[in-house]
Design a protein around this motif. Structure first.
Motif, mmCIF file in Angstrom:
data_model
loop_
_atom_site.group_PDB
_atom_site.id
_atom_site.type_symbol
_atom_site.label_atom_id
_atom_site.label_comp_id
_atom_site.label_asym_id
_atom_site.label_seq_id
_atom_site.Cartn_x
_atom_site.Cartn_y
_atom_site.Cartn_z
ATOM 1 N N HIS A 17 1.521 26.903 -57.104
ATOM 2 C CA HIS A 17 0.215 27.279 -56.558
ATOM 3 C C HIS A 17 -0.913 26.752 -57.455
ATOM 4 O O HIS A 17 -1.897 26.192 -56.973
ATOM 5 C CB HIS A 17 0.143 28.811 -56.453
ATOM 6 N N HIS A 21 -3.818 23.842 -56.379
ATOM 7 C CA HIS A 21 -5.279 24.020 -56.420
ATOM 8 C C HIS A 21 -5.940 23.146 -57.471
ATOM 9 O O HIS A 21 -7.036 22.630 -57.254
ATOM 10 C CB HIS A 21 -5.635 25.490 -56.614
ATOM 11 N N ILE A 27 -10.022 24.131 -61.518
ATOM 12 C CA ILE A 27 -9.901 25.582 -61.388
ATOM 13 C C ILE A 27 -10.186 26.245 -62.729
ATOM 14 O O ILE A 27 -10.065 25.619 -63.777
ATOM 15 C CB ILE A 27 -8.497 25.995 -60.897
ATOM 16 N N TRP A 31 -11.039 32.511 -61.128
ATOM 17 C CA TRP A 31 -10.907 32.051 -59.743
ATOM 18 C C TRP A 31 -9.432 32.022 -59.341
ATOM 19 O O TRP A 31 -9.070 32.459 -58.256
ATOM 20 C CB TRP A 31 -11.523 30.655 -59.576
ATOM 21 N N MET A 32 -8.581 31.529 -60.243
ATOM 22 C CA MET A 32 -7.155 31.419 -59.937
ATOM 23 C C MET A 32 -6.532 32.796 -59.777
ATOM 24 O O MET A 32 -5.693 33.002 -58.893
ATOM 25 C CB MET A 32 -6.444 30.618 -61.032
ATOM 26 N N GLU A 34 -8.003 35.473 -58.619
ATOM 27 C CA GLU A 34 -8.427 35.957 -57.303
ATOM 28 C C GLU A 34 -7.658 35.246 -56.191
ATOM 29 O O GLU A 34 -7.223 35.869 -55.222
ATOM 30 C CB GLU A 34 -9.936 35.778 -57.127
ATOM 31 N N GLU A 35 -7.460 33.945 -56.333
ATOM 32 C CA GLU A 35 -6.722 33.167 -55.343
ATOM 33 C C GLU A 35 -5.277 33.664 -55.246
ATOM 34 O O GLU A 35 -4.749 33.850 -54.154
ATOM 35 C CB GLU A 35 -6.753 31.678 -55.710
ATOM 36 N N GLU A 38 -4.997 36.931 -53.402
ATOM 37 C CA GLU A 38 -5.091 36.766 -51.950
ATOM 38 C C GLU A 38 -3.736 36.437 -51.336
ATOM 39 O O GLU A 38 -3.527 36.650 -50.148
ATOM 40 C CB GLU A 38 -6.098 35.664 -51.598
ATOM 41 N N HIS A 39 -2.842 35.898 -52.139
ATOM 42 C CA HIS A 39 -1.512 35.538 -51.658
ATOM 43 C C HIS A 39 -0.441 36.524 -52.106
ATOM 44 O O HIS A 39 0.755 36.226 -52.029
ATOM 45 C CB HIS A 39 -1.162 34.114 -52.115
#
Length: 106
Positions: A17, A21, A27, A31-32, A34-35, A38-39
């Motif tokens: 992942h 990104h 990145i 941010w990572m 949070e990403e 989300e998964h």
């Protein structure tokens, strides 16, 4: 015990992942995090940053410091080696998921 086993298993997914990104755009850690959340990957900064540092020392990511709002933020992008590993991981993941899906249909 189960959670520990799943964490180990998902570590590879998390790294793929990150490479995905970091290939698309630079990145940074928050941010990572949070990403990944989300998964469904609920990891802490204390888990993510060592992963990023290891991937950097393995030559998969390169780090660039940038000043953002008076603070230094570390941005990561993939290296050529990281792109090759991502490509290979995608192929392997595709084969695995195809096999898993076919197994469900029988």
């Amino acid at each position: 015990m189960e959670e520990k086993v799943l964490r180990k298993l998902f570590l590879g997914f998390i790294q793929i992942h990150i490479l995905h990104h970091a290939k698309e755009h630079p990145i940074f850690g928050l941010w990572m995090l949070e990403e990944l959340r989300e998964h469904g990957y609920n990891i802490s900064a204390g888990t993510l940053y060592p992963i990023l540092h290891t991937m950097e020392s393995d030559g998969l990511l390169v780090k660039e410091d940038q000043k953002v709002e008076g603070k230094i933020r570390k941005y990561y992008t993939t290296t050529e080696k990281g792109n090759l590993i991502l490509h290979e991981a995608r192929n392997k993941a595709y084969e695995l998921f195809k096999e898993i899906k076919e197994g469900d249909e029988t």
